[in-house]
Design a protein around this motif. Structure first.
Motif, PDB file in Angstrom:
ATOM      1  N   GLN A 179      14.467   7.817  -4.850  1.00 57.75           N
ATOM      2  CA  GLN A 179      13.275   7.905  -5.694  1.00 57.75           C
ATOM      3  C   GLN A 179      13.004   9.366  -6.044  1.00 57.75           C
ATOM      4  O   GLN A 179      13.254  10.261  -5.237  1.00 57.75           O
ATOM      5  N   VAL A 180      12.502   9.615  -7.235  1.00 58.59           N
ATOM      6  CA  VAL A 180      12.167  10.963  -7.660  1.00 58.59           C
ATOM      7  C   VAL A 180      10.713  11.226  -7.332  1.00 58.59           C
ATOM      8  O   VAL A 180       9.815  10.648  -7.936  1.00 58.59           O
ATOM      9  N   LEU A 181      10.504  12.098  -6.357  1.00 59.26           N
ATOM     10  CA  LEU A 181       9.153  12.477  -5.948  1.00 59.26           C
ATOM     11  C   LEU A 181       9.108  13.995  -5.836  1.00 59.26           C
ATOM     12  O   LEU A 181       9.372  14.559  -4.780  1.00 59.26           O
ATOM     13  N   ARG A 205       0.843  -1.205   0.000  1.00 58.41           N
ATOM     14  CA  ARG A 205       0.000   0.000   0.000  1.00 58.41           C
ATOM     15  C   ARG A 205       0.875   1.250   0.000  1.00 58.41           C
ATOM     16  O   ARG A 205       0.595   2.213  -0.714  1.00 58.41           O
ATOM     17  N   LYS A 206       1.922   1.192   0.802  1.00 52.55           N
ATOM     18  CA  LYS A 206       2.844   2.328   0.875  1.00 52.55           C
ATOM     19  C   LYS A 206       3.448   2.614  -0.504  1.00 52.55           C
ATOM     20  O   LYS A 206       3.485   3.763  -0.948  1.00 52.55           O
ATOM     21  N   ARG A 222       7.462  10.153   1.879  1.00 48.71           N
ATOM     22  CA  ARG A 222       8.128  10.806   0.738  1.00 48.71           C
ATOM     23  C   ARG A 222       9.586  11.087   1.074  1.00 48.71           C
ATOM     24  O   ARG A 222      10.479  10.859   0.252  1.00 48.71           O
ATOM     25  N   LYS A 223       9.840  11.554   2.263  1.00 52.28           N
ATOM     26  CA  LYS A 223      11.215  11.850   2.686  1.00 52.28           C
ATOM     27  C   LYS A 223      12.077  10.587   2.648  1.00 52.28           C
ATOM     28  O   LYS A 223      13.211  10.599   2.161  1.00 52.28           O
ATOM     29  N   LYS A 246       3.721   5.755  -5.584  1.00 52.24           N
ATOM     30  CA  LYS A 246       3.599   5.839  -7.044  1.00 52.24           C
ATOM     31  C   LYS A 246       2.631   6.946  -7.449  1.00 52.24           C
ATOM     32  O   LYS A 246       2.794   7.581  -8.482  1.00 52.24           O
ATOM     33  N   LYS A 247       1.612   7.158  -6.638  1.00 56.00           N
ATOM     34  CA  LYS A 247       0.663   8.237  -6.934  1.00 56.00           C
ATOM     35  C   LYS A 247       1.319   9.612  -6.750  1.00 56.00           C
ATOM     36  O   LYS A 247       0.919  10.574  -7.393  1.00 56.00           O
ATOM     37  N   MET A 248       2.344   9.698  -5.885  1.00 56.33           N
ATOM     38  CA  MET A 248       3.066  10.956  -5.692  1.00 56.33           C
ATOM     39  C   MET A 248       3.981  11.244  -6.878  1.00 56.33           C
ATOM     40  O   MET A 248       4.277  12.399  -7.172  1.00 56.33           O
TER      41      MET A 248
END
Length: 166
Positions: free
Chosen positions: A49-51, A7-8, A41-42, A13-15
């Motif tokens: 990861q690119v967010l 889920r995480k 995200r942090k 992925k949605k971010m």
């Protein structure tokens, strides 16, 4: 509260592009606190990861985010790059421009360093010139003050220097 890793990852992925949902939107949609999403995200960014955060427009991403994309796409051929870009809502031309910017960054830095050295040298030369001028003016002022003091002493000793022939 603990969330399953699947889920995480789905939320992360949605971010990411192309969805690039904001954290407040995700918090409302998923029912997860904003603080938790910011922490996720942090952590994802720390893993590389690119967010992007501030903007959904790739041209407004940070230099670090663009550099991360360049690193990820460096070993890819044209077909793989195109697929990667489609997945993330990018254009291959954007990635190429970012790659060129990264490759030429040191050239720009060298040119800027040279300009800075030249400017510093010119400023030092100007400073030395101003210091010489200041010393010259200080000497002239001291000489003028000494002459004034001498003329006052001479006046006190011999009186006024007017032609009073009585």
């Amino acid at each position: 509260m603990r969330y399953p890793a699947e889920r995480k990852e789905a939320i992360l992925k949605k971010m990411a592009p192309p969805m690039s949902m904001t954290i407040p939107e995700l918090a409302e949609q998923e029912g997860i606190t904003v603080t938790t999403l910011y922490n996720w995200r942090k952590q994802a960014r720390a893993r590389g990861q690119v967010l992007p955060s501030r903007s959904t427009q790739p041209d407004q991403w940070t230099s670090q985010e663009k550099f991360q994309i360049v690193l990820e796409t460096a070993p890819m051929n044209e077909a793989e790059l195109s697929a990667y870009c489609r997945e993330r809502g990018l254009y291959p031309e954007q990635v190429e421009a970012w790659r060129d910017a990264c490759m030429n960054a040191n050239e720009d830095a060298a040119a800027q360093a040279k300009q800075l050295r030249q400017a510093r040298k010119a400023e030092q030369k100007r400073l030395r010139q101003l210091e010489r001028e200041l010393r010259r003016k200080d000497k002239a002022l001291a000489e003028t003050a000494a002459l004034l003091a001498l003329s006052k002493k001479a006046e006190a000793i011999w009186g006024t220097t007017n032609d009073e022939d009585d």
